[in-house]
Design an enzyme around this catalytic site. Sequence first.
Site, short mmCIF file in Angstrom:
data_model
loop_
_atom_site.label_atom_id
_atom_site.label_comp_id
_atom_site.label_asym_id
_atom_site.label_seq_id
_atom_site.Cartn_x
_atom_site.Cartn_y
_atom_site.Cartn_z
N GLY A 124 2.30 2.59 10.81
CA GLY A 124 3.16 3.85 10.62
C GLY A 124 3.28 4.46 11.34
CE LYS B 139 0.37 3.37 4.56
NZ LYS B 139 0.15 3.58 6.16
CB SER C 224 4.97 -1.66 12.21
OG SER C 224 4.35 -0.15 12.82
CG HIS D 80 -5.90 1.99 4.89
ND1 HIS D 80 -5.32 3.03 5.45
CD2 HIS D 80 -4.93 1.40 4.94
CE1 HIS D 80 -3.97 3.13 5.99
NE2 HIS D 80 -3.65 1.37 5.54
CG ASN E 22 -1.69 1.17 1.16
OD1 ASN E 22 -1.67 2.36 0.59
ND2 ASN E 22 -2.32 1.23 2.12
CD GLU F 216 -3.75 -2.55 7.19
OE1 GLU F 216 -2.39 -2.49 7.32
OE2 GLU F 216 -4.50 -1.32 7.09
CD GLU G 67 -3.45 5.49 6.10
OE1 GLU G 67 -2.83 5.84 5.16
OE2 GLU G 67 -1.75 4.85 6.88
C1 PEP Z 1 -1.07 0.68 5.68
O1 PEP Z 1 -1.41 1.87 5.42
O2 PEP Z 1 -2.05 -0.08 5.77
C2 PEP Z 1 0.74 0.00 6.37
C3 PEP Z 1 0.11 -1.25 7.10
O3 PEP Z 1 1.34 0.58 6.89
P1 PEP Z 1 2.39 0.38 7.43
O4 PEP Z 1 3.24 -1.09 7.22
O5 PEP Z 1 3.51 1.38 7.36
O6 PEP Z 1 2.40 0.31 9.11
#
Ligand code: PEP
Length: 250
Positions: free
Chosen positions: A174, A13, A213, A96, A11, A168, A98
């Site tokens: 992040g 983003k 992460s 997601h 992803n 998630e 976000e």
């Molecule tokens: C995400 O945005 O779906 C995600 C898992 O981000 P990160 O790996 O940076 O935590």
Amino acid sequence: MTTRRPLVAANWKMNGRLASLRPLVAEIRAGVEGCRAEVALCVPFPYLGEVGSKLAGSAIELGAQNVSEHESGAFTGEVSAAMLRDYNCRFAVVGHSERRTLYGESDALVAAKFVHAIRSGLTAILCVGESLAERESGQTEEVVARQLDTVIKTAGVEQFSQAVVAYEPVWAIGTGRTATAEQAQEVHAFIRLRIARHDDDVADGLRIIYGGSVKGGNAKEIFAMADVDGGLIGGASLNGAEFVQICRAA
Ligand code: PEP
């Protein structure tokens, strides 16, 4: 029991520019050749064409990070599932965190997007997960169940055979703070059970991937858990070598 092929989806983003993404795609394409896991790149809308053409002839799938709940019409700025299909997208991320938190997407809207994506032939990657406050107050299962149940009720459980669920935890996205492999397994098993209440076979075949992460160094341990079928990778997917390492760990 079904053998589920792991999925590792990037992803990106709203990161990168064409100049930096071109070599990234080339590095990932070369690095994941022959990988057992299915690999997908969920890229910003304007780059679908360019990345799609760079992936032609490879096994890497293309995905989008969002999709409209509508088929077509006066919805300025929105992108329909049919448009994504025109670019040979296989996946669309829906819900997601976000989008839920920054753009106010409700469980009902996420469910509508899920239905529309699947009806148009996309595989929806449905994201669910709790915030830190929700985890600390013991509400993880309640939150994940609510997010999941709205989609089951709207779409019907059979639709999950054309979907992937991404667990998630919002506090791990992040932040550099990853759920432990055991924490991930616990919620993944809960999600599978929740689906199994409606249909055992769908639950058994459903890929449930972990996001938050994930890095080259921690992927193996997380992916080794019984109900973890790969990962949704944000930050680390912008680094070719690291993303390839994660794909190889799956
Ligand atoms: C995400 O945005 O779906 C995600 C898992 O981000 P990160 O790996 O940076 O935590």
